[in-house]
Enzyme design. Structure first.
Site, PDB file in Angstrom:
ATOM      1  N   GLY A   5       0.821  -1.213   0.000  1.00 30.78           N
ATOM      2  CA  GLY A   5       0.000   0.000   0.000  1.00 30.78           C
ATOM      3  C   GLY A   5       0.855   1.263   0.000  1.00 30.78           C
ATOM      4  N   TYR A   6       0.200   2.407   0.096  1.00 27.08           N
ATOM      5  CA  TYR A   6       0.934   3.668   0.001  1.00 27.08           C
ATOM      6  C   TYR A   6       1.819   3.917   1.226  1.00 27.08           C
ATOM      7  CZ  TYR A   6      -1.899   4.894  -4.093  1.00 27.08           C
ATOM      8  OH  TYR A   6      -2.485   4.926  -5.331  1.00 27.08           O
ATOM      9  N   CYS A  11      -3.610  10.608  10.354  1.00 29.12           N
ATOM     10  CA  CYS A  11      -2.973  11.688   9.594  1.00 29.12           C
ATOM     11  C   CYS A  11      -3.616  13.038   9.887  1.00 29.12           C
ATOM     12  CB  CYS A  11      -2.971  11.375   8.097  1.00 29.12           C
ATOM     13  SG  CYS A  11      -4.581  11.018   7.379  1.00 29.12           S
ATOM     14  N   ASN A  27       0.458  13.645   4.379  1.00 29.49           N
ATOM     15  CA  ASN A  27      -0.218  12.562   5.106  1.00 29.49           C
ATOM     16  C   ASN A  27       0.550  11.247   5.084  1.00 29.49           C
ATOM     17  OD1 ASN A  27      -1.290  13.069   2.316  1.00 29.49           O
ATOM     18  ND2 ASN A  27      -1.987  10.969   2.585  1.00 29.49           N
TER      19      ASN A  27
END
Lengths: 356, 356, 356, 356
Positions: B13-14, B149, B323
């Site tokens: 994932g990111y 975030c 974020n």
């Protein structure tokens, strides 16, 4: 029957261009003149490339304007009040899109705009150009003031709540506006330089924004306080976002006592079910569940929605519009339609695009 | 001296990708394993194309993970609490970036996340991974929770005011978060489809956002209320904007009595003058007068600023961050640096780009 | 006189939505049915939020379609040829917006689309729906094929040169298309996920794009080669850019002998001075000196321009359009107007916005 | 050992800012002075907000520059040639990032830049600052010229083909560059005003772009034509796209005889397998199959890829880079590393972000 002749002063800016586009397609209007100091002599499509081939009109110099039936002033704030009297000789109806004639009380003007109002005697004549609030007055008006783009969204979003008396005025009203770059006008500068403005999320006016004054005045009138305006604290902040056209206002209102969603629906429906350009947007599913300016570019809608946080007694109000349409030129044309007694939607039928 | 071995679970994932990037360049770390169910067997640059040629590591299957010195969990909310105990056999230090271990009180978890906490006994062990608040605790911690975030920006922006006792808790705290699309994760869906998400200004969670819970807990602790959290009403709304990386939080705080700007400067400087990753941004001129995420992509800074509306007793607090960095992976690396007693800025030197 | 009844099959996609918008406002049309497998039963504004309050129509199931005067098919490539015969019982006029009936030669179809054409006998009946080339044929047609969005821009940009015989066919024709994300359709996927697609500048089809086939066919016909198509080498590449709507095609053409700009102006004026939706854009000053899709969103214009590099014998041709309008739905409505013998501009008056 | 002292002239622009960022973090360099006429006296972070808290350096006036080991000139084209001799007294090594010293032949300069070269005697001394072509020469150079941002991408993309002798020079070479807004510099203007530049897809230079000259010179040298340059026709066009940083060049090359993909892989690998900042990007699956600038912001990579259209004998070459990094400042730092005999990657380790 011949059409009414309309003219625009200050026609090379973004609002002037949008007005020109709308008036060129308006079935009851002939756009006879568009004046501009900087562009006099050039085709209007030199400033407004979307009008190529739609008009052979050229900008004239403001001094060369001749008589017409309605005149739109798209001048900078502070300029209109100096020239208005002169232009009234040219046209029996004037819509001034600057901020000069929005406030009824010259003191309020001085406080928010930092200078004395130089045509204070005209303030009582001017009608605040929001058909949803002043439809009857517009039908009689000869001087109409355009409304602030962010103020329009905020007032239309909040009007039903203030009219209904539900708001707890002991708690401050917080209004957050997010705004695209076209609201800053056509003049380049370092903060609008693309490498700096692209992808911006920029608090350009966290406090002290002048549109607060319109909000205080109009919500105060709706709440029954008269021209004294809202006594409640109003906390208005404005943030630039990556977008050319469009405004989203998010407002946080606290209510006096427990209410339920049904009451809110009733309050909003009473205000807007017959309004041609206000839609209540509140859906359970889908991508566009709340008002969103993305799909409003070119349309005259102000979409209004709300969400209730019952536990905290908070209502989150959202209102979206295209700042050059319902926030400026479109709203002015709707006001003009009221002034002439025409169908209010004339020339304003474009619904917006999806996707875009 | 040999470097510490780090591993990532949920690495496709990111947040996992950002962690991988940071750990690959960290001078004290050797990234030994990156696990992913969906990508097992593939090169890590198949999911993270910016890592091409920087690593020949392949994703392993989570079941094949071997022992390491520190393990990062990038799992979905609700997954970590089921598998944490198992992973503790593999690593003496764990940083869990899900929301599962952020709240100290299992009741609070149940209220905001709608399910019972299935590892409630571990909540008291977990340290909220915000070095600015828990530096000392992190040095001793074996289980650290990543922070939300939006909550990170809000807490860092507001901490000085709550610590100072200036806030009028009778008035609700209004917090507005504007968020880029990467905060929604790597999984495609209809609302993230580019024609729909581009140019969005979308109220995706006007009420009820779960990051409220962290805010209430941490600001409550700072205000001296203990784990009971803030009793003040907290009105949190989140809006998606056109941006991939970045968050801007705007908060509206009302104070008990008249204060001046000097006091505010003092309060903020006391909190942050020694913090390596919090900058106070408040300038009189220029384009970037307030915090703005545009110039923070890739950096670990949380920029914090404020504006005083003295007449209304309102302080507008602005806080910006990336974020995926200070809002997730960067903050986790900073926490890891604290856990190992290293210089807190190791591996986090990139300052962000301008223009971008 | 009663209006003609129109229906759309495959109405929940982007082209279907744009068609619905145009047909709802068309003065001679009544939109009676919009069919969709996936959305049957829902309001059409559930898929097309810009149509809220403009229509109370609900999607029907394709099997429930009833007779109408004209039927638009917005199906995937390969689907139309299987169902066309069935739909011809419902409507005397069909416009199929898929690629199935664009090519006259079934061999050419097989080569570019990789499968045999399953309704080859209908290919000779179908008219390529480009009014600028087939106005007379459209007036008699019962089956019209929509045109490819990139092919439309390329053909309209290049037609005057090929018609004039100026092109040196020994040199390859290079055509570069830059395309916004809506051309990829309404279905989400990993490459259209906003964090991946935003800011893209992505060579999605450097070679082998199927729109080449239309280009070769139509330019070949214009050059007098008959249905054999252009013998010249055609090098077509397509790149995705950050944009939702819009296409810009840049083509590099080499000429046989020295020509001057006046000749080019003459050639282009002869082709387009009477065309309602093709404008020649070539200005000496200003921002919008050449065709640009930014100001065409929602309009049916294809803007065409050129620049001569006399020394090299190169002409750079630029053509811009809105892929959902002149590249799909708008062009289909224009074709319909031709089929019924109406004013070609009916329902297509929106000029585009500036700025946007 | 003490670090080398570097200074920048013209340091308030975008290239100057990027250089300052890189040099501040370079392990062998001390950035001692940054000169700017317009900003003299201000902190460097007044122009480059990403450098806040990273440096307390202030801009000095160019007249106040003192001696240093290497001097970077970030001046406008045409300025450097007038002042270079003066600056050589200050520093034994100069890297000039303007276009003034890129061309070896003063005639060529005059032809493309429209004025006589006023320091033509220095042209033979200057090394074209592309380490991939002139590594050995850079090690001895005292005057190095920065390379054009679009030219860099085009040359690196095409060099292997020209070096290999595969190109059919009878057919014109077509090179299309797509460029972000930062390539236009820091000075605002009407075409970079955000409402006009946002969403642009603008043919700003369809013919006659000056970077053609570098291309003709360098590819000509690679092809063995000496300084006479390429005799082949070169058709270069440049288009602005919605992006701040980044360039994608797409080039269409035709080959003399049949070749296969294996040959192309060999040719590209021979050129680049040892290059630290050129990656060959050509993948069968995934989103980022070809070079794309989106994931290169801040990195010094030039990603190069190709696709073969065997039937037509066409090779589509794609090359992507960050115009402020490998297209300007990063490339200059890499050249500096060559000049001093350091590891070429020093100070250039940042890999770029994903997603962003």
């Amino acid at each position: 029957m011949s059409r009414m002749r309309a003219a625009i002063v200050g026609g090379s800016g973004y609002t002037g261009g949008e007005l020109a586009r709308l008036l060129l397609f308006h079935p009851e209007i002939e756009l006879t003149q568009v004046a501009s100091n900087s562009h006099a002599g050039q085709f209007i499509h030199s400033a407004h490339p979307n009008l190529r081939r739609l008009s052979t009109l050229r900008f004239c110099h403001p001094d060369d304007l001749t008589a017409c039936d309605i005149l739109f002033l798209c001048l900078h704030h502070g300029e209109s009040m100096d020239v208005l009297t002169r232009y009234r000789y040219l046209a029996p109806r004037i819509i001034d899109l600057s901020a000069d004639f929005r406030l009824r009380d010259p003191q309020l003007f001085q406080r928010w705009y930092g200078e004395e109002h130089r045509s204070a005697e005209l303030l009582s004549e001017a009608v605040y150009g929001m058909p949803e609030l002043y439809r009857a007055e517009l039908a009689e008006a000869t001087l109409v003031s355009g409304t602030g783009c962010m103020a329009t969204a905020a007032i239309l979003g909040l009007a039903p709540l203030y009219r209904s008396g539900l708001v707890d005025s002991e708690v401050p009203l917080v209004v957050e506006a997010k705004v695209g770059s076209s609201a800053g006008g056509a003049k380049p500068g370092s903060s609008s330089h693309h490498p700096e403005r692209s992808g911006a999320l920029r608090s350009f006016q966290p406090t002290g924004h002048r549109h607060s004054a319109e909000l205080i005045q109009e919500l105060g009138l709706l709440a029954g306080h008269g021209t004294a305006g809202l006594s409640q604290r109003v906390a208005f902040s404005a943030t630039s976002v990556e977008l050319v056209r469009g405004i989203l206002v998010t407002a946080h209102v606290f209510v006096r006592e427990n209410i339920d969603e049904r009451t809110l629906w009733r309050v909003y429906r009473e205000s807007y079910q017959r309004e041609p350009f206000v839609r209540i947007i509140k859906e359970r599913t889908g991508i566009y569940r709340y008002p969103e300016p993305k799909i409003l570019a070119g349309s005259n809608f102000c979409d209004v929605g709300f969400e209730l946080d019952a536990e905290q007694g908070r209502i989150v109000v959202m209102a979206a519009l295209d700042n050059l349409m319902k926030g400026a030129a479109g709203n002015a044309v709707q006001s003009m339609n009221c002034m002439f007694g025409w169908d209010e939607t004339l020339g304003l039928g474009f619904p917006g695009l999806h996707p875009v």
